[in-house]
Every structure is written in C-alpha cells, then in structure tokens.
Design a protein around this motif. Structure first.
Motif, mmCIF file in Angstrom:
data_model
loop_
_atom_site.group_PDB
_atom_site.id
_atom_site.type_symbol
_atom_site.label_atom_id
_atom_site.label_comp_id
_atom_site.label_asym_id
_atom_site.label_seq_id
_atom_site.Cartn_x
_atom_site.Cartn_y
_atom_site.Cartn_z
ATOM 1 N N ARG A 160 69.636 67.698 -21.328
ATOM 2 C CA ARG A 160 69.318 66.829 -22.232
ATOM 3 C C ARG A 160 68.636 65.748 -21.691
ATOM 4 N N ARG A 211 77.073 73.504 -28.277
ATOM 5 C CA ARG A 211 76.833 72.471 -28.622
ATOM 6 C C ARG A 211 75.630 72.066 -28.452
ATOM 7 N N LEU A 212 74.639 72.471 -27.163
ATOM 8 C CA LEU A 212 73.520 72.634 -27.040
ATOM 9 C C LEU A 212 72.850 73.768 -28.354
ATOM 10 N N ASP A 223 74.261 74.059 -31.601
ATOM 11 C CA ASP A 223 74.300 73.474 -32.816
ATOM 12 C C ASP A 223 73.105 72.369 -32.817
ATOM 13 N N GLU A 224 73.065 71.537 -31.378
ATOM 14 C CA GLU A 224 71.896 70.095 -31.627
ATOM 15 C C GLU A 224 70.611 71.061 -31.617
#
Length: 218
Positions: free
Chosen positions: A30, A92-93, A95-96
C-alpha cells in the motif's frame, strides 16, 4: 540436492508465512507498490501482452503482482497458494481495488503434485517460489504445462555464500522443529526444464539477490 525454501506442505508454509508476515507485505504494498523484483516480473509479463490475458501465479501471496497485472489490462488472474495466512489480506486488497470479481484464489493445491487441478493461463508467474520447493523440475515442468504463452520466475543468487547461508538456515530450522526448508537450485538447470517443455528464455534481469527469468513458448 542443493539447498533456497520448502516445508512439508501445507503446515510449514502456514508457520513460515503467517498472518503477521502477510500484514507486513500488504502494508508495504500500500505504501510503496511492487518490490523492484516483482516489478521486473510485471514488466516482462506486460511485454508479452497483458491486455485481455489470463495470468496464473503460483504462490502469489497477497496477490500484489496480480493486482497490478489487472490494472494493466489482464482479463483474469488465478492464485494458487499453500498458506492460508495470506487470504484475509489478499481479500482486503482486492476489495480496496474493486477487482475481486476478476480473481480466483485457490488454496491448498500443490501444482507440482496435481497440475491437472489448475486451469491453463496465458502467462504463468512464480515469484520467490521455486526456491521454496524441493523439486524444481516438477514445479517448473508443471508451470510450463499450464502456460500457453509465457512463464516468468525468480530465483535467488546461486553463489557459494547463498548456498552456505541456506544450509545454515535449514540447520536452525531443524533444531527448532520448523519443517520449513530452503533450496538453492542451479539456475541453468531450471532454465533447461523450461526449454525441454518448449519455452525459450527471452529476458533475464536482476534486483538485489533476486534474478528474474522470462521465457516464451516457441
């Protein structure tokens, strides 16, 4: 066999590549994007045509290379992984980035042992993975069998210091009861596996201790 990274799957992978390790990788991605060696792999994949392509990554971890491949136009990516610890961070990545629908993540499949369980793809990626497997010939052979157009993999430096370091690390693992092991496979022999299966090296690059080899189907 020379010693660079293989456990007795899947327990060894879950112990070595745990949730804390996955969180660190995701946080770094990130902040900074791909590592330099992963960037070399992505650039090779892009050079053979990512637009509309399918990409299969063996041991892709949090899926950062796949995310960047999708952003460059890949139609779909598949991740085959032995450690379950990566899954929450990978989700999570995805979805982001809003890309979950274009990714398939398969857990617990040993490609070398059961290649027929994995669908072929245009490009196959193995980043920091071949050194994590004792039988490089079976693993790379299986990867080549799944690749329609190209295979790209990375491996660590194969000098004397690297081989001694791997043996030392393995000795420590053995003493502490950790099933994980490291393997320093001979680079020329690994390339020969791809050649025997119809792939010719077209790219060689290096970032720090990691060497990247890109081969295309002839």
């Amino acid at each position: 066999m020379d010693e660079c990274c293989a456990p007795h799957p899947p327990d060894g992978f879950d112990r070595e590549f745990n949730a804390r390790f996955a969180r660190r990788l995701a946080q770094r991605y990130r902040r900074e994007g791909l590592t330099p060696s992963a960037q070399l792999i992505l650039e090779f994949a892009d050079s053979v045509g990512l637009e509309g392509a399918s990409l299969l990554e063996i041991g892709g971890g949090i899926g950062d290379i796949q995310l960047e491949a999708l952003k460059r136009g890949a139609a779909h990516t598949t991740n085959v992984e032995l450690s379950s610890a990566y899954e929450p961070e990978a989700a999570r990545l995805l979805d982001e980035a809003g890309l979950r629908a274009r990714v398939t993540r398969t857990l617990g499949v040993d490609l070398a042992g059961a290649p027929e369980g994995v669908e072929p793809a245009d490009i196959v990626v193995l980043h920091r993975v071949v050194c994590c497997y004792p039988d490089y010939e079976r693993l790379l052979g299986a990867a080549a069998g799944r690749g329609r157009r190209a295979v790209v993999f990375s491996h660590p430096t194969h000098g004397l210091f690297a081989r001694v370091a791997a043996r030392t690390i393995n000795a420590v693992y053995a003493l502490t009861g950790n099933p994980y092991r490291a393997f320093a496979h001979p680079p020329d022999a690994m390339v020969d596996v791809l050649r025997r299966r119809g792939f010719e090296p077209r790219y060689r690059g290096r970032s720090g201790p990691w060497h990247v080899v890109g081969a295309v189907r002839t």
